[in-house]
Structure formats: C-alpha cells, structure tokens
Design a protein around this motif. Sequence first.
Motif, mmCIF file in Angstrom:
data_model
loop_
_atom_site.group_PDB
_atom_site.id
_atom_site.type_symbol
_atom_site.label_atom_id
_atom_site.label_comp_id
_atom_site.label_asym_id
_atom_site.label_seq_id
_atom_site.Cartn_x
_atom_site.Cartn_y
_atom_site.Cartn_z
ATOM 1 N N ALA A 94 0.865 -1.181 0.000
ATOM 2 C CA ALA A 94 0.000 0.000 0.000
ATOM 3 C C ALA A 94 0.894 1.221 0.000
ATOM 4 O O ALA A 94 2.089 1.130 0.293
ATOM 5 N N GLU A 95 0.310 2.357 -0.309
ATOM 6 C CA GLU A 95 1.120 3.576 -0.370
ATOM 7 C C GLU A 95 1.592 4.047 1.003
ATOM 8 O O GLU A 95 2.606 4.742 1.110
ATOM 9 N N ARG A 96 0.863 3.667 2.040
ATOM 10 C CA ARG A 96 1.230 4.062 3.401
ATOM 11 C C ARG A 96 1.157 2.853 4.330
ATOM 12 O O ARG A 96 0.321 1.967 4.171
ATOM 13 N N LEU A 97 2.028 2.861 5.348
ATOM 14 C CA LEU A 97 2.116 1.768 6.309
ATOM 15 C C LEU A 97 2.349 2.340 7.699
ATOM 16 O O LEU A 97 3.179 3.234 7.873
ATOM 17 N N LEU A 98 1.619 1.828 8.694
ATOM 18 C CA LEU A 98 1.856 2.198 10.083
ATOM 19 C C LEU A 98 2.790 1.183 10.733
ATOM 20 O O LEU A 98 2.600 -0.032 10.599
ATOM 21 N N VAL A 99 3.789 1.704 11.460
ATOM 22 C CA VAL A 99 4.781 0.858 12.114
ATOM 23 C C VAL A 99 5.093 1.432 13.489
ATOM 24 O O VAL A 99 5.263 2.651 13.621
#
Length: 337
Positions: free
Chosen positions: A125-130
């Motif tokens: 995906a274009e954005r990822l939470l980490v």
Amino acid sequence: MKAFLVTSVATGTVQDVAAPEPGRGEVEVAVSHVGICGTDVSLFNGDEARLAHARSSYPLRLGHEWDGTVVDVGEGVDRSWIGKRVTGDTMLGCGHCERCLDGRHYLCADRYEIGVRRDRPGALAERLLVPVTALFELPDAITDRMGAMIEPGANAWRSVQAASVREGSRVLVLGTGAIGLLCALFARADGAEVHVLGRDHDALELARSFGLAGAWTQEALPALVWDAVIDATNAPSMPQFAVDVVEPGRRVVLVGISDDPSLIDSRVVARKDVTVVGILGGSLGIQATIDAYASGAVDPLPLVSQVIGLDELSDVLTGARPMKAAGAPKVLVDLAR
C-alpha cells in the motif's frame, strides 16, 4: 490511498482505501519498495495451515519485506524521524510477556506480524503504520531496492550465525531461492567455502556467477565434509538429508518451512552428535544485514528478477507471470509505479 487487497483465495485487486493515521508510538511510512516471497504466495493461495498458524483471515494486505520514508508520527514519537528512510522489524511482540522482556519478542505468543499474522496490514500500500520501536534507519549506501531485501537477508544472516560459520568452514546451502542464495552470500562473506544444492538450472548458474565453490544438483553433489548444512528449501525430505550429510559434531540449520511435516530420524542426530537449529524471522539480524549491505560485503541486487507496479502483482501471485528470471528469485513492487 492505493492498496493491494487479497479478498478471497487467489483473488487480489488494487483498491482505494482510507489512509492510516499514526497512533501513539507509531509512525506513518510512505512505502517505497516491497519484496514478494513464498509466504505471500502461500497466503494469497489460501494455504489453510499457514492461515491458521498466522491467525489471519481475508481480506489480507500482504507485504512484510519493505522500506520507505517516514512522513508522519504519532503522539510520543520524536518528530526527527520525519523524512528518514527506514525499514522495520516484521515481528511485533506484546512488549510485556516473558519472551518479549528477554529479547524473544519475535516468538511472542500474542505477536503481530506486518502483512502476515493477526491481520496486521502489510506494506503493499502507499502508506504503512509501524511502531517506532520496530524502525531501523537506512544509510545512504542502501538503495531503495536493497532496503526491501533486508528482511530476507536478516533471516539468512541469522541462519549463517546459527551454523557457526567461520573462516575456512565448508558450508552446504540447500535451496536456491532468495534466502538460500542470501545464506550463501553471507557465509562467503564470513570466509567460508560455500556450495549450494538446487534443482533449477538457471538458479544454479546464477549461484556459480557469484564465485561460490560449487553449485550442484542432488545427484551430482560430491561427497565432501560439510561443517554446516543450511536447509532453505520447502521440501519435507531435506531436513533429514541435511542431517545425513553433515559432518558428525557439526550443525544443521533449518530456515525453510515445508507445506507437509518433515521427519528427522533422531537416532541419526544423536549418534552423529549433530546440533539442529531452527530459525524463525530475521528480527535479531536486521542491523547486521543493513551493515553488510551498506559495506558491500553482501550485495542482494543480483537476486532481483523484476521490479513491477502494484497493478501487476496479481499476475505474479497467481503464477500467470513467472517470479523468476534468469534464476533470480526475488520480485520487488515499486509503489511509485
């Protein structure tokens, strides 16, 4: 944002989904590149045993080999992370159990795994939470494509360490997939005489191009003394083969996982005084892998077969488009395409 979602067995599409917002202790990463591995293919194709072990269900968002740039941070996170190029640990432990507290967070019973376990959204995906605690900053010497290969490299690094490889060791690596070839490169970087065993002619030729001591089919494998054998295949017969051929008193490392149970004759293990070690995840090898790539001791880029866009991924996962090219096993997804 655009994301690739696996909506049912062997069915995946690019969809518009809500962009995430980082919570406390999290960062938001603009994803650059994502590596595709056998785990992704297995989950995409509905491997029931693997889905059950991962405690995941459809829809899935895959992608656990990744890099990108931090674009936002949540509460409690130092804003100096914004703008930094990063990769991250796939394994996210609970942080308070005995395993997490003594450094075994990657074995936490309640862990999440990005793109794999307990429906934690992955990097396709274009954005990822980490979580910020899982981040590793990338130096300038690491290209975006290299950054997406740190996770499999960390598995390989741990495997070579577990094999007790040292200068002059003779090591046999079973398998010519990405982790197998990376094991060979890390073992060579440690000064070992490295041989690989495989079935794919092109992959064996690729291994020979690295200057390894030997690349063999099982039928042609010479009867040499193997100080360590690393099984990076998914063949249920290979763990026993590794135990059979390793030098007595030496080590077998199991990093490949077969679809069917593997049987090892414990009598052979005991009578040969062989140490057998299992490897799950690269958590403890991420920084060492970054350092090896940055220094040039190990170059993962010859393992890249192709770089594709998100909208081309379904064809790769279904097998309509081959993953390998000229023996190179690794497909990377470029989120900017």
